[in-house]
Write a protein that holds these residues in place. Structure first.
Motif, short mmCIF file in Angstrom:
data_model
loop_
_atom_site.label_atom_id
_atom_site.label_comp_id
_atom_site.label_asym_id
_atom_site.label_seq_id
_atom_site.Cartn_x
_atom_site.Cartn_y
_atom_site.Cartn_z
N ILE A 63 34.52 4.10 -8.59
CA ILE A 63 33.15 3.75 -8.24
C ILE A 63 32.94 3.98 -6.74
N LYS A 87 30.55 6.72 -8.98
CA LYS A 87 30.87 7.94 -9.69
C LYS A 87 29.80 8.20 -10.74
N ILE A 138 29.56 9.50 -14.69
CA ILE A 138 30.33 9.75 -15.91
C ILE A 138 29.43 10.41 -16.94
N VAL A 172 27.41 5.08 -12.10
CA VAL A 172 28.14 3.81 -11.99
C VAL A 172 28.32 3.52 -10.51
N THR A 211 36.63 9.61 -9.57
CA THR A 211 37.13 8.79 -10.68
C THR A 211 36.97 7.31 -10.39
N ASN A 239 31.82 -1.76 -15.85
CA ASN A 239 32.65 -1.38 -17.00
C ASN A 239 32.33 0.02 -17.51
N ASN A 240 32.10 0.93 -16.56
CA ASN A 240 31.83 2.34 -16.90
C ASN A 240 30.61 2.52 -17.80
#
Length: 343
Positions: free
Chosen positions: A30, A32, A34, A44, A28, A50-51
């Protein structure tokens, strides 16, 4: 596969191995992976993303995609490394010693499965230099692993940290190549304001330049004269600013007394990939360090095609190498450095 008359060995090419991908998918924080609303996976890994990240498809983790890329671009042999940020972010709770050993064995087996096409750089557990020393011993026994990849922060305090001598000594003793690669950029500048463009084009090269400068000025290369160091992205900006470093160091009497030669002379003892994208810059590097110290790299799978299946970033690197230097840069220098005989 359509073969070039001249062979190519790629010394700078990455993968996120399947078990590493599984780890990133579970995280969850960095670094990671997504998923977007349309189920696209995105990686990321840089601060302040910023995701958003970047798309990460099979070319990042599927070895068959790596081979397909190689065939399409006339690359005979690739020396694969885990891409940044390697295992730097793992804590003791993640058992980095076990995970590093598992990844290195997986990489070795993957290379064996693609006999004569793939070799690799191992990764180290980054929680303790003594654990790293032990893993270097393990890597040295895996015949298809030819080196170690390491970030510019070393074990967290830089490549000039005295504790790093344990690592340098073991790498030198086992005749492995140390591949230095950036990840952390430079602090104090809002480079992420412009996406990845400044982070990668300026942040990475300056990060590398500072790290290698510290390594040189700390006397590492005097203490370990047989240490073989490959510097990513054609040495960052250091080859082009080395005259300034030479000039400034002359006024630091303690440094002058502690080193055996000028900083610029140590650059001739390093090795470099050709990932510079500019013919004039490559020529300057060649004039500074000599043709025998430069090798071909693609940086695959980063900088993917924007229009068709042709990787423009990769063909650009191939095109800027003058014909008279292609034999050495494309394969001969890598054969010598990594003791690879590409039949």
């Amino acid at each position: 596969m359509t073969k070039n008359v001249i062979k190519i060995i790629d010394v700078h090419t990455h993968m996120y191995y399947p078990k590493y991908m599984n780890l990133l998918r579970k995280r969850t924080n960095i670094p990671k992976i997504i998923k977007t609303h349309d189920n696209e996976e995105r990686l990321v890994i840089l601060p302040n993303e910023n995701n958003i990240g970047r798309p990460i498809g099979r070319e990042y983790w599927d070895v068959n995609e790596k081979i397909k890329f190689m065939d399409n671009h006339n690359i005979d042999v690739s020396i694969i490394s885990l891409a940044n940020p390697w295992l730097d972010f793992l804590t003791d709770n993640d058992n980095p010693v076990k995970f590093a050993n598992m990844l290195n064995n997986d990489l070795h087996n993957m290379c064996l499965d693609k006999e004569n096409r793939l070799f690799g750089y191992g990764v180290l557990p980054m929680n303790d230099v003594n654990f790293g020393k032990n893993e270097i011993k393990n890597i040295s026994m895996l015949k298809n692993l030819k080196g170690i990849i390491l970030g510019t922060s070393g074990y967290g305090k830089g490549l000039d940290d005295p504790n790093m001598d344990i690592i340098y000594e073991e790498i030198e003793k086992n005749n492995l190549v140390l591949f230095i690669h950036p990840h952390y950029g430079i602090k104090g500048e809002n480079l992420s304001k412009y996406g990845h463009s400044l982070e990668l084009s300026l942040g990475f090269p300056f990060e590398t330049s500072i790290a290698i400068s510290k390594l040189i000025l700390s006397g590492v290369m005097d203490r370990f004269p047989k240490l073989k160091i490959l510097v990513s992205h054609s040495g960052g900006t250091l080859p082009y600013l080395i005259g300034r470093l030479d000039s400034c160091v002359k006024y630091e009497k303690n440094i002058v007394k502690s080193l055996k030669k000028l900083p610029s002379d140590y650059l001739k003892d390093l090795y470099y990939d050709s990932i510079i994208y500019n013919a004039d810059c490559l020529k300057l590097l060649k004039n500074l360090v000599g043709i025998d110290n430069i090798m071909y790299g693609s940086d695959h799978p980063f900088f993917p095609p924007l229009i068709d299946k042709n990787w423009e970033s990769v063909t650009k690197i191939q095109e800027i190498i003058p014909n008279e230097f292609k034999t050495k840069i494309f394969y001969k220098n890598a054969e010598n450095l990594f003791n690879i005989k590409n039949e």
